[in-house]
Design an enzyme around this catalytic site. Structure first.
Site, PDB file in Angstrom:
ATOM      1  N   GLU A 164      -8.904  72.585  19.078  1.00  0.00           N
ATOM      2  CA  GLU A 164      -9.770  73.754  19.327  1.00  0.00           C
ATOM      3  C   GLU A 164     -11.206  73.268  19.499  1.00  0.00           C
ATOM      4  O   GLU A 164     -11.836  73.527  20.525  1.00  0.00           O
ATOM      5  CB  GLU A 164      -9.641  74.739  18.176  1.00  0.00           C
ATOM      6  CG  GLU A 164      -8.194  75.255  18.049  1.00  0.00           C
ATOM      7  CD  GLU A 164      -8.100  76.644  17.496  1.00  0.00           C
ATOM      8  OE1 GLU A 164      -8.488  76.857  16.327  1.00  0.00           O
ATOM      9  OE2 GLU A 164      -7.667  77.547  18.231  1.00  0.00           O
TER      10      GLU A 164
ATOM     11  N   HIS B 108      -3.076  73.353  15.420  1.00  0.00           N
ATOM     12  CA  HIS B 108      -3.132  73.840  16.807  1.00  0.00           C
ATOM     13  C   HIS B 108      -2.835  72.628  17.675  1.00  0.00           C
ATOM     14  O   HIS B 108      -3.320  71.531  17.388  1.00  0.00           O
ATOM     15  CB  HIS B 108      -4.531  74.386  17.126  1.00  0.00           C
ATOM     16  CG  HIS B 108      -4.987  75.490  16.213  1.00  0.00           C
ATOM     17  ND1 HIS B 108      -4.848  76.833  16.505  1.00  0.00           N
ATOM     18  CD2 HIS B 108      -5.560  75.438  14.970  1.00  0.00           C
ATOM     19  CE1 HIS B 108      -5.326  77.556  15.507  1.00  0.00           C
ATOM     20  NE2 HIS B 108      -5.760  76.747  14.562  1.00  0.00           N
TER      21      HIS B 108
ATOM     22  N   THR C 150     -10.581  81.241  14.382  1.00  0.00           N
ATOM     23  CA  THR C 150     -10.344  80.990  15.812  1.00  0.00           C
ATOM     24  C   THR C 150      -9.157  81.808  16.328  1.00  0.00           C
ATOM     25  O   THR C 150      -8.753  81.667  17.473  1.00  0.00           O
ATOM     26  CB  THR C 150     -10.046  79.506  16.083  1.00  0.00           C
ATOM     27  OG1 THR C 150      -8.797  79.177  15.440  1.00  0.00           O
ATOM     28  CG2 THR C 150     -11.159  78.614  15.569  1.00  0.00           C
TER      29      THR C 150
ATOM     30  N   HIS D  26      -6.246  72.538  10.443  1.00  0.00           N
ATOM     31  CA  HIS D  26      -7.228  73.395   9.769  1.00  0.00           C
ATOM     32  C   HIS D  26      -6.805  73.615   8.327  1.00  0.00           C
ATOM     33  O   HIS D  26      -5.713  74.128   8.067  1.00  0.00           O
ATOM     34  CB  HIS D  26      -7.345  74.746  10.485  1.00  0.00           C
ATOM     35  CG  HIS D  26      -8.043  74.640  11.795  1.00  0.00           C
ATOM     36  ND1 HIS D  26      -7.885  75.574  12.808  1.00  0.00           N
ATOM     37  CD2 HIS D  26      -8.884  73.697  12.286  1.00  0.00           C
ATOM     38  CE1 HIS D  26      -8.624  75.217  13.842  1.00  0.00           C
ATOM     39  NE2 HIS D  26      -9.231  74.071  13.544  1.00  0.00           N
TER      40      HIS D  26
ATOM     41  N   HIS E 220       2.290  82.060  15.371  1.00  0.00           N
ATOM     42  CA  HIS E 220       1.144  81.516  16.125  1.00  0.00           C
ATOM     43  C   HIS E 220       0.948  80.040  15.825  1.00  0.00           C
ATOM     44  O   HIS E 220       0.309  79.331  16.588  1.00  0.00           O
ATOM     45  CB  HIS E 220      -0.155  82.245  15.726  1.00  0.00           C
ATOM     46  CG  HIS E 220      -0.004  83.737  15.724  1.00  0.00           C
ATOM     47  ND1 HIS E 220       0.238  84.441  16.878  1.00  0.00           N
ATOM     48  CD2 HIS E 220      -0.019  84.647  14.711  1.00  0.00           C
ATOM     49  CE1 HIS E 220       0.335  85.737  16.575  1.00  0.00           C
ATOM     50  NE2 HIS E 220       0.192  85.882  15.281  1.00  0.00           N
TER      51      HIS E 220
ATOM     52  N   HIS F 144      -2.781  74.692   8.587  1.00  0.00           N
ATOM     53  CA  HIS F 144      -1.967  74.909   9.788  1.00  0.00           C
ATOM     54  C   HIS F 144      -2.539  74.033  10.906  1.00  0.00           C
ATOM     55  O   HIS F 144      -3.554  73.369  10.719  1.00  0.00           O
ATOM     56  CB  HIS F 144      -1.992  76.392  10.206  1.00  0.00           C
ATOM     57  CG  HIS F 144      -3.360  76.862  10.560  1.00  0.00           C
ATOM     58  ND1 HIS F 144      -4.255  77.385   9.628  1.00  0.00           N
ATOM     59  CD2 HIS F 144      -4.032  76.822  11.730  1.00  0.00           C
ATOM     60  CE1 HIS F 144      -5.394  77.660  10.227  1.00  0.00           C
ATOM     61  NE2 HIS F 144      -5.302  77.307  11.490  1.00  0.00           N
TER      62      HIS F 144
HETATM   63  N1  LIG Z   1      -7.695  78.932  12.962  1.00  0.00           N
HETATM   64  S1  LIG Z   1      -8.532  79.260  11.653  1.00  0.00           S
HETATM   65  O1  LIG Z   1      -8.537  78.113  10.735  1.00  0.00           O
HETATM   66  O2  LIG Z   1      -9.867  79.724  12.018  1.00  0.00           O
HETATM   67  C1  LIG Z   1      -7.769  80.571  10.769  1.00  0.00           C
HETATM   68  C2  LIG Z   1      -6.690  81.224  11.307  1.00  0.00           C
HETATM   69  C3  LIG Z   1      -6.082  82.259  10.567  1.00  0.00           C
HETATM   70  C4  LIG Z   1      -6.557  82.630   9.315  1.00  0.00           C
HETATM   71  C5  LIG Z   1      -7.655  81.963   8.809  1.00  0.00           C
HETATM   72  F1  LIG Z   1      -8.141  82.310   7.614  1.00  0.00           F
HETATM   73  C6  LIG Z   1      -8.270  80.937   9.538  1.00  0.00           C
HETATM   74  F2  LIG Z   1      -9.339  80.305   9.019  1.00  0.00           F
HETATM   75 ZN   LIG Z   2      -6.733  77.218  12.891  1.00  0.00          ZN
END
Ligand SMILES: NS(=O)(=O)c1cccc(F)c1F
Ligand SMILES: [Zn+2]
Length: 254
Positions: free
Chosen positions: A108, A98, A192, A121, A66, A96
């Site tokens: 996002e 997006h 998210t 993030h 993802h 990571h």
């Molecule tokens: N996109 S996100 O930062 O909200 C997120 C995504 C996957 C696992 C997480 F712990 C997370 F925080």
């Molecule tokens: Zn994220």
């Protein structure tokens, strides 16, 4: 690539479908949101953010189907965030990104409806209160995610940029991913991506960082698919903004 799930960002498994498997997708504290600075409330009680990413031992960079993600050994608080809206220190677990297929979308969170090409993030968990990350994900004060907008540095001659760029590979170290100014907006929200738990204190930095167009292009060479499957470019792996449902966004700055 591990953990292939039944959700994605395509027509049939994308954000508009997630609520069928994860009903909390239609909850009252979902993320991301559109941030409207004029409606954010300056809160003088908010402390400055303290971020210490001392030589936190990062594990490898991986494609989890993802996003592209860098996992951290989270055995100690070497790499942690505290202060800001947080009641305790939160330990960095992974970071990571997006991003979009082109520079006009990809983030996002949005600001006054404006998207950025990419959003980083940095995912932290409350290791003072919870034994494991999995436990923290289930708790409303379990996670703190720092969102950083990435802008693509427009250069007159991208090629020239290439030579001066130390590396255009996807290797980042978290400190170099933070802007000089740590002014932020904060609000209670969720993951998210599925399972979309409403366990995140979001801390979205006001200032974006710049990456080269070469680095941005590198993200777009990644794939959602495994070697055996038909190739699908990993792009547009972002959830659109969700209803605020009466939540208040606070600003750490005037
Ligand atoms: N996109 S996100 O930062 O909200 C997120 C995504 C996957 C696992 C997480 F712990 C997370 F925080
Ligand atoms: Zn994220």
């Amino acid at each position: 690539m591990t953990g292939h799930h039944s959700w994605g960002y395509g027509q049939n498994d994308g954000p508009s479908e997630w609520h069928k498997l994860y009903p909390v997708a239609q909850g009252n504290c979902q993320s991301p949101i559109d941030i409207i600075p004029a409606q954010a409330i300056y809160d003088p009680c908010l402390k400055p953010l303290s971020i210490s990413y001392r030589s936190g031992s990062s594990l490898d960079i991986s494609n989890n189907g993802h996003s592209v993600m860098v996992d951290f050994k989270d055995m100690d608080d070497k790499t942690a965030i505290y202060g800001g809206p947080l009641e305790s220190s939160y330990r960095l677990k992974q970071f990571h990104f997006h991003w979009g297929a082109s520079d006009d979308s990809g983030s996002e969170h949005t600001i006054n409806g404006k998207s950025f090409p990419c959003e980083l993030h940095l995912v932290h968990w409350n290791a003072k209160k919870y034994m494991t990350f999995a436990d923290a994900v289930e708790a409303t004060d379990g996670l703190a995610v720092t969102g950083v907008f990435l802008e693509v540095r427009k250069t007159a001659q991208a090629g020239l940029q290439q030579k001066t760029e130390k590396n255009n590979s996807l290797h980042f170290n978290p400190t170099s991913l933070l802007p000089p100014c740590l002014d932020y907006w904060t609000y209670p929200g969720s993951l998210t991506t599925p399972p979309l738990n409403e366990s995140v204190t979001w801390i979205v930095l006001k200032e974006a960082i710049q990456i080269s167009d070469k680095q941005m292009e590198k993200f777009r060479t990644l794939l959602f698919t495994t070697e055996e499957e038909e190739r699908i470019q990993m792009v547009n792996n972002f959830r659109p903004p969700q209803p605020l449902k009466g939540r208040v966004v606070r600003a750490s700055f005037k």
